[in-house]
Design a protein around this motif. Structure first.
Motif, PDB file in Angstrom:
ATOM      1  N   GLY A 206      47.220  50.251  33.770  1.00  0.00           N
ATOM      2  CA  GLY A 206      47.537  48.871  34.440  1.00  0.00           C
ATOM      3  C   GLY A 206      47.096  47.635  34.249  1.00  0.00           C
ATOM      4  O   GLY A 206      46.016  47.190  33.219  1.00  0.00           O
ATOM      5  N   VAL A 207      47.911  46.691  33.785  1.00  0.00           N
ATOM      6  CA  VAL A 207      47.926  44.927  33.407  1.00  0.00           C
ATOM      7  C   VAL A 207      47.620  44.364  35.018  1.00  0.00           C
ATOM      8  O   VAL A 207      48.396  44.730  35.534  1.00  0.00           O
ATOM      9  N   TYR A 208      47.022  43.740  35.038  1.00  0.00           N
ATOM     10  CA  TYR A 208      47.129  42.896  36.014  1.00  0.00           C
ATOM     11  C   TYR A 208      46.804  41.282  35.805  1.00  0.00           C
ATOM     12  O   TYR A 208      47.074  40.733  34.817  1.00  0.00           O
ATOM     13  N   LEU A 209      47.437  40.515  36.380  1.00  0.00           N
ATOM     14  CA  LEU A 209      47.879  39.165  36.254  1.00  0.00           C
ATOM     15  C   LEU A 209      47.496  38.342  37.163  1.00  0.00           C
ATOM     16  O   LEU A 209      47.308  38.450  38.334  1.00  0.00           O
ATOM     17  N   TYR A 210      46.937  37.053  36.555  1.00  0.00           N
ATOM     18  CA  TYR A 210      45.226  35.863  37.769  1.00  0.00           C
ATOM     19  C   TYR A 210      46.620  34.557  37.444  1.00  0.00           C
ATOM     20  O   TYR A 210      47.527  34.312  36.084  1.00  0.00           O
ATOM     21  N   ASN A 211      46.734  33.785  38.027  1.00  0.00           N
ATOM     22  CA  ASN A 211      47.337  33.053  37.969  1.00  0.00           C
ATOM     23  C   ASN A 211      45.792  31.983  37.170  1.00  0.00           C
ATOM     24  O   ASN A 211      44.218  31.967  36.946  1.00  0.00           O
ATOM     25  N   GLY A 212      46.131  31.115  36.235  1.00  0.00           N
ATOM     26  CA  GLY A 212      45.039  29.764  35.264  1.00  0.00           C
ATOM     27  C   GLY A 212      44.546  30.721  34.357  1.00  0.00           C
ATOM     28  O   GLY A 212      44.852  32.052  34.208  1.00  0.00           O
ATOM     29  N   THR A 213      43.339  30.567  34.676  1.00  0.00           N
ATOM     30  CA  THR A 213      42.271  31.213  33.793  1.00  0.00           C
ATOM     31  C   THR A 213      41.143  31.807  33.905  1.00  0.00           C
ATOM     32  O   THR A 213      40.264  31.290  34.748  1.00  0.00           O
ATOM     33  N   VAL A 214      41.313  33.000  34.392  1.00  0.00           N
ATOM     34  CA  VAL A 214      40.427  34.074  34.664  1.00  0.00           C
ATOM     35  C   VAL A 214      39.057  34.650  33.595  1.00  0.00           C
ATOM     36  O   VAL A 214      38.996  35.849  32.820  1.00  0.00           O
ATOM     37  N   THR A 215      38.287  34.953  34.017  1.00  0.00           N
ATOM     38  CA  THR A 215      37.551  34.511  32.858  1.00  0.00           C
ATOM     39  C   THR A 215      37.004  36.481  33.893  1.00  0.00           C
ATOM     40  O   THR A 215      35.782  36.918  32.108  1.00  0.00           O
ATOM     41  N   ALA A 216      36.851  36.424  34.942  1.00  0.00           N
ATOM     42  CA  ALA A 216      36.186  37.633  35.352  1.00  0.00           C
ATOM     43  C   ALA A 216      36.508  38.280  36.612  1.00  0.00           C
ATOM     44  O   ALA A 216      36.392  37.999  37.772  1.00  0.00           O
ATOM     45  N   PRO A 217      38.019  38.752  35.975  1.00  0.00           N
ATOM     46  CA  PRO A 217      39.135  39.273  37.005  1.00  0.00           C
ATOM     47  C   PRO A 217      38.837  40.036  37.915  1.00  0.00           C
ATOM     48  O   PRO A 217      37.704  41.325  37.099  1.00  0.00           O
ATOM     49  N   GLU A 218      39.343  40.136  38.843  1.00  0.00           N
ATOM     50  CA  GLU A 218      38.438  41.192  39.953  1.00  0.00           C
ATOM     51  C   GLU A 218      39.733  42.311  40.068  1.00  0.00           C
ATOM     52  O   GLU A 218      41.264  41.688  39.572  1.00  0.00           O
ATOM     53  N   ASP A 219      39.681  43.379  41.267  1.00  0.00           N
ATOM     54  CA  ASP A 219      40.638  43.682  41.619  1.00  0.00           C
ATOM     55  C   ASP A 219      41.395  43.754  42.739  1.00  0.00           C
ATOM     56  O   ASP A 219      40.719  43.237  43.170  1.00  0.00           O
ATOM     57  N   MET A 220      42.167  44.347  42.646  1.00  0.00           N
ATOM     58  CA  MET A 220      43.195  43.587  44.463  1.00  0.00           C
ATOM     59  C   MET A 220      41.836  43.910  45.048  1.00  0.00           C
ATOM     60  O   MET A 220      41.369  45.429  46.040  1.00  0.00           O
ATOM     61  N   ASN A 221      41.927  42.901  46.340  1.00  0.00           N
ATOM     62  CA  ASN A 221      41.049  43.621  47.730  1.00  0.00           C
ATOM     63  C   ASN A 221      41.961  42.374  48.713  1.00  0.00           C
ATOM     64  O   ASN A 221      41.397  41.541  48.153  1.00  0.00           O
ATOM     65  N   SER A 222      41.923  43.390  49.815  1.00  0.00           N
ATOM     66  CA  SER A 222      42.949  42.195  50.475  1.00  0.00           C
ATOM     67  C   SER A 222      41.876  42.095  51.378  1.00  0.00           C
ATOM     68  O   SER A 222      42.271  41.118  52.243  1.00  0.00           O
ATOM     69  N   THR A 223      40.628  41.808  51.522  1.00  0.00           N
ATOM     70  CA  THR A 223      39.499  41.311  52.566  1.00  0.00           C
ATOM     71  C   THR A 223      39.029  40.050  51.453  1.00  0.00           C
ATOM     72  O   THR A 223      38.525  40.120  52.254  1.00  0.00           O
ATOM     73  N   ALA A 224      39.098  39.894  50.757  1.00  0.00           N
ATOM     74  CA  ALA A 224      38.889  38.630  49.793  1.00  0.00           C
ATOM     75  C   ALA A 224      39.370  37.471  50.143  1.00  0.00           C
ATOM     76  O   ALA A 224      39.990  37.187  50.543  1.00  0.00           O
ATOM     77  N   PRO A 225      37.610  37.188  50.264  1.00  0.00           N
ATOM     78  CA  PRO A 225      38.228  35.466  51.123  1.00  0.00           C
ATOM     79  C   PRO A 225      40.224  34.575  50.363  1.00  0.00           C
ATOM     80  O   PRO A 225      40.056  34.254  49.343  1.00  0.00           O
ATOM     81  N   ALA A 226      40.560  33.818  51.017  1.00  0.00           N
ATOM     82  CA  ALA A 226      41.736  33.593  51.257  1.00  0.00           C
ATOM     83  C   ALA A 226      40.966  32.441  49.504  1.00  0.00           C
ATOM     84  O   ALA A 226      40.252  31.824  49.770  1.00  0.00           O
ATOM     85  N   GLY A 227      42.625  32.398  48.641  1.00  0.00           N
ATOM     86  CA  GLY A 227      41.681  31.342  47.592  1.00  0.00           C
ATOM     87  C   GLY A 227      41.160  31.730  46.625  1.00  0.00           C
ATOM     88  O   GLY A 227      40.363  31.639  45.679  1.00  0.00           O
TER      89      GLY A 227
END
Length: 300
Positions: A206-227
């Protein structure tokens, strides 16, 4: 987790006809020309995703909604649009003004004779939108149609998040609204190959895309805090030809800087919770997207 309970990608479709137009945001009686398309990416585990649409509502900021009802429901296989391809859904005059929401009216009640997904094992499952008969699929994203002007948009769905098939709910699967509206005149793409050495035996890439510079990427989590800056804004299952290499592509991206991260554990990514077992390596930052250009980034 079985293939049927994995996240699948989906694209949803908007097909609009010039029926039932009412005054909206601007309220001046002027019109502009709007073109709207839909796009999706190839996905793993699904052969077809068919959604039946019965109409569309465009909500103006402070004005009366524009209601469009189709003379007959339109059933479209959303997987037929992939990569940089897109289907033009409508290209017509609409009232000028500011809009804040697009609502797609769908017939997705769990009955596979209406909307459904066909998995790679040949099984067919009805799609159900929670409260779909009342709310449809909502896209809350502002846009403006200038008087006598022309706008060109694409609805792009990150639809690996949009379908889940929860255990015990079979044969129906849940279809959730996960989409964004992009201006086709100011977007670019990221694409490339994934090194064969990364896709080892037992790997579900799987290849995941993030906004900006992310050094500790997370998996998708619909319950994560907004933003949450470590949450992905998109994911793709790399597609191989009859033999490797594997290819991935993110399309319709606003100009800016992005991070791309690779995992061999895409099958374990449950969007309803944080999955600590999903590890990312390599993580590639400072990827620049420029309007009307494709950035090539090979992952090795």
């Amino acid at each position: 987790m079985s293939r049927q309970t994995r996240l699948l990608g989906l694209a949803a479709l908007l097909t609009i006809s010039a029926l039932g137009l009412a005054a909206c945001g601007g309220g001046s009686g002027d019109t502009g020309q709007m073109s709207l398309s839909v796009a999706d990416a190839p996905v793993d585990g699904a052969e077809a995703v068919v959604v039946k649409f019965s109409g569309v509502e465009l909500t103006g900021d402070g004005g009366k909604p524009v209601d469009i009802t189709f003379s007959a429901p339109k059933s479209i296989d959303l997987l037929s649009q992939s990569g940089t391809a897109s289907a033009v859904l409508f290209d017509q005059p609409i009232p000028a003004g500011s809009y804040g929401q697009i609502r797609l009216m769908v017939v997705a009640d769990g009955d596979p004779s209406n909307s459904y997904i066909t998995l790679s094992d040949g099984s067919r499952h009805g799609l159900q939108v929670p409260s779909g008969s009342e709310t449809g699929l909502k896209l809350v994203s502002g846009f403006t149609v200038p008087s006598s002007g022309v706008v060109d948009y694409t609805i792009d769905f990150d639809l690996r998040q949009a379908i889940t098939c929860p255990p015990g709910q079979s044969p129906a699967c849940i279809l959730k609204p996960v989409e964004r509206l992009v201006d086709n005149t100011v977007v670019g793409n990221i694409q490339g190959m994934v090194s064969n050495t990364l896709v080892i035996s037992g790997c579900t890439p799987g290849v995941y895309l993030y906004n900006g510079t992310v050094t500790a990427p997370e998996d998708m989590n619909s319950t994560a805090p907004a933003g949450d800056p470590n949450q992905p804004i998109g994911s793709k299952v790399p597609v191989a030809t009859s033999t490797p290499p594997y290819y991935y592509q993110f399309t319709f991206l606003p100009p800016g800087t992005y991070t791309v991260a690779f995992t061999c554990q895409a099958a374990l990514d449950n969007p309803t919770q944080a999955d600590a077992v999903v590890k990312f390596s390599p993580v590639m930052t400072a990827i620049t997207v420029i309007a009307n250009q494709t950035t090539t980034l090979d992952i090795s």
